[in-house]
Write a protein that holds these residues in place. Structure first.
Motif, PDB file in Angstrom:
ATOM      1  N   TRP A 162       0.816  -1.217   0.000  1.00 54.33           N
ATOM      2  CA  TRP A 162       0.000   0.000   0.000  1.00 54.33           C
ATOM      3  C   TRP A 162       0.849   1.267   0.000  1.00 54.33           C
ATOM      4  O   TRP A 162       0.477   2.263  -0.640  1.00 54.33           O
ATOM      5  N   ARG A 163       1.989   1.226   0.673  1.00 55.59           N
ATOM      6  CA  ARG A 163       2.833   2.430   0.688  1.00 55.59           C
ATOM      7  C   ARG A 163       3.380   2.729  -0.716  1.00 55.59           C
ATOM      8  O   ARG A 163       3.483   3.894  -1.103  1.00 55.59           O
ATOM      9  N   GLU A 164       3.710   1.697  -1.464  1.00 53.88           N
ATOM     10  CA  GLU A 164       4.221   1.901  -2.818  1.00 53.88           C
ATOM     11  C   GLU A 164       3.118   2.419  -3.753  1.00 53.88           C
ATOM     12  O   GLU A 164       3.412   3.031  -4.783  1.00 53.88           O
ATOM     13  N   ARG A 165       1.862   2.179  -3.403  1.00 49.84           N
ATOM     14  CA  ARG A 165       0.751   2.652  -4.237  1.00 49.84           C
ATOM     15  C   ARG A 165       0.305   4.068  -3.888  1.00 49.84           C
ATOM     16  O   ARG A 165      -0.570   4.624  -4.563  1.00 49.84           O
ATOM     17  N   LEU A 166       0.876   4.676  -2.859  1.00 54.46           N
ATOM     18  CA  LEU A 166       0.456   6.029  -2.486  1.00 54.46           C
ATOM     19  C   LEU A 166       0.556   7.024  -3.649  1.00 54.46           C
ATOM     20  O   LEU A 166      -0.355   7.830  -3.857  1.00 54.46           O
ATOM     21  N   PRO A 167       1.648   7.027  -4.443  1.00 54.39           N
ATOM     22  CA  PRO A 167       1.711   7.980  -5.557  1.00 54.39           C
ATOM     23  C   PRO A 167       0.552   7.823  -6.544  1.00 54.39           C
ATOM     24  O   PRO A 167       0.076   8.823  -7.106  1.00 54.39           O
ATOM     25  N   LEU A 168       0.096   6.593  -6.768  1.00 58.06           N
ATOM     26  CA  LEU A 168      -1.037   6.379  -7.663  1.00 58.06           C
ATOM     27  C   LEU A 168      -2.271   7.102  -7.142  1.00 58.06           C
ATOM     28  O   LEU A 168      -2.998   7.758  -7.910  1.00 58.06           O
ATOM     29  N   HIS A 169      -2.507   7.025  -5.834  1.00 59.06           N
ATOM     30  CA  HIS A 169      -3.683   7.658  -5.234  1.00 59.06           C
ATOM     31  C   HIS A 169      -3.499   9.172  -5.072  1.00 59.06           C
ATOM     32  O   HIS A 169      -4.491   9.910  -4.990  1.00 59.06           O
ATOM     33  N   GLN A 170      -2.258   9.619  -5.012  1.00 60.21           N
ATOM     34  CA  GLN A 170      -1.995  11.055  -4.874  1.00 60.21           C
ATOM     35  C   GLN A 170      -2.083  11.799  -6.202  1.00 60.21           C
ATOM     36  O   GLN A 170      -2.167  13.034  -6.229  1.00 60.21           O
ATOM     37  N   LEU A 171      -2.095  11.064  -7.279  1.00 58.44           N
ATOM     38  CA  LEU A 171      -2.047  11.685  -8.598  1.00 58.44           C
ATOM     39  C   LEU A 171      -3.276  12.548  -8.864  1.00 58.44           C
ATOM     40  O   LEU A 171      -3.167  13.658  -9.404  1.00 58.44           O
ATOM     41  N   HIS A 172      -4.456  12.056  -8.486  1.00 58.60           N
ATOM     42  CA  HIS A 172      -5.663  12.846  -8.730  1.00 58.60           C
ATOM     43  C   HIS A 172      -5.682  14.158  -7.943  1.00 58.60           C
ATOM     44  O   HIS A 172      -5.910  15.225  -8.547  1.00 58.60           O
ATOM     45  N   PRO A 173      -5.469  14.162  -6.614  1.00 62.71           N
ATOM     46  CA  PRO A 173      -5.490  15.460  -5.927  1.00 62.71           C
ATOM     47  C   PRO A 173      -4.444  16.441  -6.438  1.00 62.71           C
ATOM     48  O   PRO A 173      -4.678  17.654  -6.430  1.00 62.71           O
ATOM     49  N   VAL A 174      -3.305  15.934  -6.912  1.00 55.21           N
ATOM     50  CA  VAL A 174      -2.300  16.860  -7.449  1.00 55.21           C
ATOM     51  C   VAL A 174      -2.765  17.440  -8.786  1.00 55.21           C
ATOM     52  O   VAL A 174      -2.533  18.620  -9.076  1.00 55.21           O
ATOM     53  N   LEU A 175      -3.450  16.649  -9.608  1.00 60.14           N
ATOM     54  CA  LEU A 175      -4.034  17.198 -10.837  1.00 60.14           C
ATOM     55  C   LEU A 175      -5.108  18.240 -10.505  1.00 60.14           C
ATOM     56  O   LEU A 175      -5.236  19.260 -11.192  1.00 60.14           O
ATOM     57  N   VAL A 176      -5.891  17.994  -9.454  1.00 56.25           N
ATOM     58  CA  VAL A 176      -6.871  18.985  -9.013  1.00 56.25           C
ATOM     59  C   VAL A 176      -6.165  20.282  -8.629  1.00 56.25           C
ATOM     60  O   VAL A 176      -6.585  21.378  -9.028  1.00 56.25           O
ATOM     61  N   HIS A 177      -5.073  20.172  -7.882  1.00 56.65           N
ATOM     62  CA  HIS A 177      -4.330  21.370  -7.485  1.00 56.65           C
ATOM     63  C   HIS A 177      -3.690  22.060  -8.687  1.00 56.65           C
ATOM     64  O   HIS A 177      -3.582  23.293  -8.713  1.00 56.65           O
ATOM     65  N   ALA A 178      -3.252  21.284  -9.667  1.00 60.17           N
ATOM     66  CA  ALA A 178      -2.713  21.897 -10.882  1.00 60.17           C
ATOM     67  C   ALA A 178      -3.774  22.751 -11.562  1.00 60.17           C
ATOM     68  O   ALA A 178      -3.483  23.837 -12.083  1.00 60.17           O
TER      69      ALA A 178
END
Length: 288
Positions: free
Chosen positions: A250-266
């Protein structure tokens, strides 16, 4: 100028309003504390020109989270209409390690409550000021690919918030999501926008506010907490994992789940978030 005044609130609540005071809040809505004639104070969130259903969706999300037995508490919804949302007033305090551990266990209970579908069948949704596609979808990879990554990547590309390399890398993530998603899990009831600002610490523990609640993957909420930080985060995660163990990797998958909120912030803020989306995509692709 807010569309909501004391007279409007009196009509909505059935109780006279003695005063309205601005309080700190988000950049999208106006936040105020209303003192009522019966001695109570309440939190009033309003937005001029809010889309139809905007506050109804938030009220519904809060009520869904409140229904989770043993879950993280939320403020009681007192009233809402097309202009505003009125909640019980929550007095904030200082986070402690013990409160963080209680929060971790309670968040696991919220997620365990589950949802009928990935996404939602309850009508339109929003994250911040942006439309949030609701679906529903049959699987979490479909939700993440076509309800989260693809539409926000398309919008960020149109706005010039991401470069061609980032577009190509996120598109590769979308194509490989079934491989990257990890073990299948049933829909969890998630907050959906769980950054530190949406966790209110009180003397008794944590409350959740400003949800984009839907049926999703529980790792998404944990990834959001990890992305933007939270007091005593290690205690929260350890208590969560003890209450409901997370799947290996699960820790290695964190970037996958973080990708959407970062696109929202972009989309909302520009700056370096577009480049960060590319970095997260590359990290996600390294860990099947």
């Amino acid at each position: 100028m807010s569309p909501v005044d004391s007279e409007h609130l009196h009509t909505l609540l059935g109780t006279a309003v003695e005063s309205l005071t601005p309080v700190g809040g988000g950049s999208i809505c106006e936040a105020r504390r209303a003192w009522l004639s019966d001695g109570r104070s309440v939190f009033v969130k309003s937005r001029a020109g809010a889309p139809a259903g905007f506050f109804q969706a938030e009220a519904l999300g809060l009520r869904r989270l409140a229904a989770a037995r043993g879950g993280v508490p939320v403020p009681q919804v007192l009233a809402h209409d097309e202009q505003c949302l009125v909640l019980e007033w929550v007095t904030t305090g200082v986070p402690s390690a013990a409160a963080a551990e209680r929060f971790g266990r309670a968040l696991a209970a919220t997620h365990r409550h589950g949802a009928d579908v990935f996404g939602s069948a309850d009508g339109p949704g929003w994250i911040g000021s942006l439309d949030l596609p609701q679906g529903p979808w049959k699987t979490w990879p479909e939700l993440w690919a076509y309800g989260r990554l693809e539409p926000y990547l398309r919008a960020a590309r149109k706005a010039g918030a991401v470069d061609k390399r980032t577009v190509a890398e996120v598109e590769k993530v979308i194509a490989e999501l079934p491989r990257l998603a990890g073990p299948d899990e049933p829909p969890a009831l998630i907050h959906g926008d769980l950054w530190a600002g949406n966790v209110l610490w009180t003397e008794t523990g944590a409350f959740l506010v400003d949800p984009a609640a839907h049926g999703g993957h529980r790792e998404t909420d944990l990834a959001m907490l990890t992305l933007f930080g939270l007091p005593h985060l290690d205690r929260v995660l350890a208590a969560y994992d003890d209450a409901w163990p997370l799947a290996p990797g699960w820790r290695e998958r964190l970037p996958l789940h973080q990708l959407h909120p970062v696109l929202v912030h972009a989309m909302l803020f520009g700056g370096s978030y577009g480049a960060q989306a590319g970095q997260l995509a590359r990290q996600a692709l390294r860990h099947p």
